[in-house]
Design a protein around this motif. Structure first.
Motif, mmCIF file in Angstrom:
data_model
loop_
_atom_site.group_PDB
_atom_site.id
_atom_site.type_symbol
_atom_site.label_atom_id
_atom_site.label_comp_id
_atom_site.label_asym_id
_atom_site.label_seq_id
_atom_site.Cartn_x
_atom_site.Cartn_y
_atom_site.Cartn_z
ATOM 1 N N ILE A 59 0.865 -1.179 0.000
ATOM 2 C CA ILE A 59 0.000 0.000 0.000
ATOM 3 C C ILE A 59 0.897 1.223 0.000
ATOM 4 O O ILE A 59 2.033 1.177 0.475
ATOM 5 N N ALA A 60 0.400 2.324 -0.561
ATOM 6 C CA ALA A 60 1.255 3.501 -0.708
ATOM 7 C C ALA A 60 0.434 4.776 -0.669
ATOM 8 O O ALA A 60 -0.750 4.796 -1.022
ATOM 9 N N SER A 61 1.091 5.841 -0.257
ATOM 10 C CA SER A 61 0.556 7.182 -0.443
ATOM 11 C C SER A 61 0.332 7.422 -1.928
ATOM 12 O O SER A 61 1.058 6.896 -2.775
ATOM 13 N N ASP A 62 -0.679 8.235 -2.235
ATOM 14 C CA ASP A 62 -0.937 8.529 -3.647
ATOM 15 C C ASP A 62 -0.100 9.685 -4.178
ATOM 16 O O ASP A 62 -0.175 10.006 -5.369
ATOM 17 N N LEU A 63 0.716 10.325 -3.336
ATOM 18 C CA LEU A 63 1.648 11.331 -3.841
ATOM 19 C C LEU A 63 2.721 10.630 -4.664
ATOM 20 O O LEU A 63 3.214 9.564 -4.286
ATOM 21 N N ARG A 64 3.120 11.233 -5.782
ATOM 22 C CA ARG A 64 3.895 10.474 -6.761
ATOM 23 C C ARG A 64 5.277 10.047 -6.283
ATOM 24 O O ARG A 64 5.803 9.031 -6.757
ATOM 25 N N ARG A 65 5.879 10.769 -5.340
ATOM 26 C CA ARG A 65 7.185 10.313 -4.860
ATOM 27 C C ARG A 65 7.072 8.965 -4.144
ATOM 28 O O ARG A 65 7.989 8.152 -4.218
ATOM 29 N N ALA A 66 5.949 8.744 -3.453
ATOM 30 C CA ALA A 66 5.717 7.450 -2.807
ATOM 31 C C ALA A 66 5.178 6.432 -3.803
ATOM 32 O O ALA A 66 5.594 5.267 -3.804
ATOM 33 N N ALA A 67 4.255 6.870 -4.640
ATOM 34 C CA ALA A 67 3.664 5.953 -5.624
ATOM 35 C C ALA A 67 4.721 5.410 -6.579
ATOM 36 O O ALA A 67 4.718 4.214 -6.920
ATOM 37 N N ASP A 68 5.638 6.275 -7.015
ATOM 38 C CA ASP A 68 6.680 5.827 -7.939
ATOM 39 C C ASP A 68 7.699 4.930 -7.243
ATOM 40 O O ASP A 68 8.267 4.019 -7.859
ATOM 41 N N THR A 69 7.941 5.171 -5.967
ATOM 42 C CA THR A 69 8.799 4.269 -5.195
ATOM 43 C C THR A 69 8.147 2.895 -5.091
ATOM 44 O O THR A 69 8.787 1.860 -5.319
ATOM 45 N N ALA A 70 6.872 2.882 -4.745
ATOM 46 C CA ALA A 70 6.133 1.618 -4.628
ATOM 47 C C ALA A 70 6.108 0.860 -5.947
ATOM 48 O O ALA A 70 6.145 -0.381 -5.971
#
Length: 215
Positions: A58-69
């Motif tokens: 599961i991930a934050s929807d902010l792209r720095r987290a989404a792209d990491t995930a």
């Protein structure tokens, strides 16, 4: 290691480097992308975390987290469930400012926050409010894990610290005792006989089984 574990495990993974990390700017809920270095960090860490055999991401929807995930998803083949509740602390007018700028413009609030007082930094969220929205998302995902399953939570430094503090049963004043996570490092919680326990913190290598009197 898997043969000795009992109960679920949660890996809290901070996103990779951004340009605002390099500039020392308070990001908050501002949607800042990863740098090239941040992407490389995520790819390296994803290869390590994949060895844990995660069951869900599961991930934050902010792209720095989404792209990491997304880097872990690419290695494991698992889908990523994105949640607004895992976003970083909203910090209003502090967002985009450096630490020096915040101290200069909002010195009293900054000093009160550093003392551990509940402060709406920049007119934004309290740390307890971040935990209020993030922890239920994590708990719901844990409830869906198989026995001894592993959940990876891809989020942000502040949101991770508040979630760890809440899950460990610490009073909010003591959440600051959990040091910050470096970019693309992680912390690991495991279920013990009296609730969650901290197994690893700010790690960049795979968790190792602890052999000792406290196991």
């Amino acid at each position: 290691m898997n043969g000795t574990r009992r109960g679920p495990r949660v890996v809290f993974w901070r996103h990779g480097q951004t340009s605002w990390n390099l500039e020392g700017r308070f990001q908050g809920s501002t949607d800042i992308p990863l740098t090239g270095t941040g992407v490389a960090q995520a790819r390296r860490a994803a290869r390590l975390l994949a060895a844990l055999g995660p069951d869900a991401i599961i991930a934050s929807d902010l792209r720095r987290a989404a792209d990491t995930a997304a880097e872990l998803a690419a290695v494991t083949g698992l889908p990523v469930s994105h949640h607004e509740g895992l976003r970083e602390t909203y910090a209003g007018v502090w967002q985009g400012l450096t630490n020096d700028e915040i101290q200069r413009k909002y010195g009293e609030d900054y000093a009160a926050w550093r003392r551990g007082e509940p402060v709406r930094r920049g007119g934004g969220e309290l740390e307890t409010e971040v935990a209020d929205r993030a922890v239920p998302v994590i708990q719901a995902a844990v409830a869906e894990l198989p026995t001894d399953g592993t959940l990876v939570v891809v989020s942000h430094g502040g949101a991770i610290r508040t979630s760890l503090g809440r899950l460990l049963g610490l009073e909010p004043f003591h959440w600051e005792s959990l040091g910050g996570l470096s970019n693309c490092c992680w912390s690991v919680l495991g279920r013990g006989g009296r609730g969650w326990r901290l197994l690893e913190h700010n790690a960049g290598t795979l968790p190792q089984t602890v052999i000792g009197d406290d196991t």
